[in-house]
Design a protein around this motif. Sequence first.
Motif, PDB file in Angstrom:
ATOM      1  N   GLU A 199     -49.856  18.975   2.703  1.00  0.00           N
ATOM      2  CA  GLU A 199     -49.747  17.455   3.400  1.00  0.00           C
ATOM      3  C   GLU A 199     -50.270  17.540   5.002  1.00  0.00           C
TER       4      GLU A 199
ATOM      5  N   ASN B 203     -46.749  15.014  -2.517  1.00  0.00           N
ATOM      6  CA  ASN B 203     -45.650  15.878  -2.010  1.00  0.00           C
ATOM      7  C   ASN B 203     -44.343  15.092  -2.785  1.00  0.00           C
TER       8      ASN B 203
ATOM      9  N   LYS C 147     -48.645  12.217   0.936  1.00  0.00           N
ATOM     10  CA  LYS C 147     -47.238  12.173   0.933  1.00  0.00           C
ATOM     11  C   LYS C 147     -46.615  11.859  -0.511  1.00  0.00           C
TER      12      LYS C 147
END
Length: 228
Positions: free
Chosen positions: A148, A167, A164
Amino acid sequence: MNSTYLFRVTLLEQLHSGQWQAGDRLPTEREFGEQYQISRSTVRKVLAEMKAQGWIAQTVGSGTYVTDKALVAVPHNKASTGSSPNAGWHTSPAELMEARMALEPAIIEMVIGNATTADFEQMAHCCTRAEAATSVEEFEDWDGMFHEVIARAAHNGFVARLFKLMNQARAQGEWGMLKKRSLTPERRLAYQSEHRALLQAITARDPVQAKALAVEHLVHVRRNLLNY
């Protein structure tokens, strides 16, 4: 580790760990300087880097404050999942892996063109924390954060939000179970070595090598998790 580097990485970790909430006022330049035994000009320089990233805001005569954006980098086991706008959203490990294979090598040139020294230090910090992790969950947090942080180094808001989201998908139970089952000590060491090699290529601003290493790493992860 020199005092300036210690201040930078510690402040980053404090901002991104949720130790401070959005709107909290940070210590003064003088207080930071005394705590880390560095000059106020050095403190000012590091704070300027954080401000440029959008993680803090400064008001003349008032002080320095944490912004909402500072929580972008909270590892998934520390985030509040109940308030996430993506709560309830789900993707399979195969879909996530396919997206990673397509997107992570594709942003390498953008990252290499826009990354700053502070970005490189954050990547190295993630590697160090992953290597020091004492559990699979902690290793997975810092492993995901490494990727990230690379994406954030592109300094493109859309790319940062997209990675994001990826993730967050890694925080889903199915991915975590596969990772836990597949992560032998030997494989973990291999991932750590691959991360360091990728970091070195990105820091050297070598797009050809960095892309090749990114693909190689992802193929390795896919084979270990999904057996193809």
